[in-house]
Design a protein around this motif. Sequence first.
Motif, mmCIF file in Angstrom:
data_model
loop_
_atom_site.group_PDB
_atom_site.id
_atom_site.type_symbol
_atom_site.label_atom_id
_atom_site.label_comp_id
_atom_site.label_asym_id
_atom_site.label_seq_id
_atom_site.Cartn_x
_atom_site.Cartn_y
_atom_site.Cartn_z
ATOM 1 N N ASN A 1 105.736 -4.009 111.283
ATOM 2 C CA ASN A 1 106.728 -2.939 111.373
ATOM 3 C C ASN A 1 107.856 -3.287 112.336
ATOM 4 O O ASN A 1 108.961 -2.741 112.223
ATOM 5 C CB ASN A 1 106.066 -1.635 111.829
ATOM 6 C CG ASN A 1 105.182 -1.032 110.755
ATOM 7 O OD1 ASN A 1 105.453 -1.183 109.570
ATOM 8 N ND2 ASN A 1 104.123 -0.349 111.160
ATOM 9 N N THR B 1 97.768 2.459 107.238
ATOM 10 C CA THR B 1 98.048 3.304 108.394
ATOM 11 C C THR B 1 96.754 3.680 109.106
ATOM 12 O O THR B 1 96.685 3.698 110.341
ATOM 13 C CB THR B 1 98.795 4.575 107.952
ATOM 14 O OG1 THR B 1 100.018 4.204 107.310
ATOM 15 C CG2 THR B 1 99.121 5.463 109.144
ATOM 16 N N THR C 1 105.749 7.869 105.924
ATOM 17 C CA THR C 1 105.959 6.418 105.997
ATOM 18 C C THR C 1 107.434 6.070 105.892
ATOM 19 O O THR C 1 107.941 5.205 106.626
ATOM 20 C CB THR C 1 105.177 5.708 104.884
ATOM 21 O OG1 THR C 1 103.782 6.019 105.015
ATOM 22 C CG2 THR C 1 105.354 4.204 104.971
ATOM 23 N N GLN D 1 99.737 9.296 112.638
ATOM 24 C CA GLN D 1 100.321 8.448 111.596
ATOM 25 C C GLN D 1 101.586 7.752 112.088
ATOM 26 O O GLN D 1 101.791 6.568 111.836
ATOM 27 C CB GLN D 1 100.630 9.286 110.356
ATOM 28 C CG GLN D 1 99.393 9.757 109.604
ATOM 29 C CD GLN D 1 99.770 10.605 108.413
ATOM 30 O OE1 GLN D 1 99.879 11.824 108.498
ATOM 31 N NE2 GLN D 1 99.974 9.962 107.277
ATOM 32 N N GLU E 1 102.404 3.784 112.760
ATOM 33 C CA GLU E 1 103.540 3.124 112.125
ATOM 34 C C GLU E 1 104.543 2.606 113.150
ATOM 35 O O GLU E 1 105.696 2.337 112.822
ATOM 36 C CB GLU E 1 104.237 4.092 111.163
ATOM 37 C CG GLU E 1 103.414 4.464 109.936
ATOM 38 C CD GLU E 1 103.231 3.306 108.977
ATOM 39 O OE1 GLU E 1 104.067 2.384 109.009
ATOM 40 O OE2 GLU E 1 102.242 3.300 108.224
#
Length: 421
Positions: A81, A239, A305, A336, A340
């Motif tokens: 990421n 995730t 997301t 979450q 991320e």
Amino acid sequence: MADFPLPLTQLFGSWGAYSIYLMIGLGFGFVLESAGFGNSTKLAAQFYGRDLTVFKVMFTAIIVAMSLIFLTSAVGLLDYNLVWVPPTYLWPGIIGGLIMGVGFIIGGFCPGTSLVAMTTGKLDGVFFVFGVLTGIFLFGETVQYFDVFFNSSYMGRFTLPELFNVSTGSVVLTIVVMAVMLFWGAEHLETWVNKQLGTPPSSTQQPSVKSANRSLALPGASAMIALALSVYVIGQPTTEDRWQKLAPELQAQIDNRAIYVSPKEILSTHFDHSLQLVIYDVRSEVQFNQFHLADAKHLKSGQITEEAKALRLAPANTVILLVDNDEQRATETWKQLKAESVQNVYVLEGGVKRWLNTFTAQHDVHYEQPASPLQPLLYQFDSAVGSQHPAAKPSPVNFPFEGTPKIKLELKRAPASGGCA
């Protein structure tokens, strides 16, 4: 979660980071020059099929880097990421690629290789670099006339797995197998073209060199395919996988209630111009329309997301607030977003119910007094008022915040970037 990419500036300071960048640049330039990429004749020969060294070297670098990036991501060493993926502007990218390709054929260099040539004292490299700088200047002075097209067909961080709706491992394996086949084809194309033109092979294609290369071709191809197969079999972390790795560290923040910020502190933050407050309401659309905080955006579970991609690139002073009726769904969304790699995320303490209990005018909201400050407040509006109710953004003068702030900006880890030229 993952150790890489390393935040070099934080670890070694500005000068230390620049020293590392310098060493990487020198190493990259050394490899290019050693491969003969400071020679415009050799570079241009790829467009005529006479010498495909550029294609083979650069494509090898691409598939090795790709395979190692996704393998280290798969085993949890790298946070993908935080790896910079240039955003896609489809049509400007296509046109820009064609323009650069034409310039490559005419000048014999790309911007990176021209710097290598200039460094080694080649005059054509010097003129090409000055041409690049002139082009950059002219572009900067004229982009205002075509900025609509320049920013058109924006697709964000759009990758091949998303385009074909397949797993990352499938794309990696396919590209590696395709590259191996293209390398084999490139060898035969070079031989055929040079035979047709009656041109001698280049210095890098002398019999002894070609023999050595061929002896390494099969082991190298096998190793690359094995590496790609590993990426395919292991798969990329979900995730939930990322959260499980982060949980030992971050669950303590939940248990200690460090992520829950009181309504009065949020109100003071809302009016603090040194911070950029982004509010996401994770309730149902009906409840969101009934009442929500001013400037709040409705966030559905399926959008998390995609929103995370944008939030990772947000300015360092961005604070994300998650709002629920109470705290449960907002806490799950917090997990979450943290998984991320989104930073500076907080949850409204007690949710909308506590916010209303703190700020609302009592004449148009029916409620029951909570037994304790953290117990949810039961409320009901006579109509859907959205953010038009005075409690949506009350004046901080009437509700001053007193106490120790919980909001503390985390040191931003900018996405690692890179690329040729």
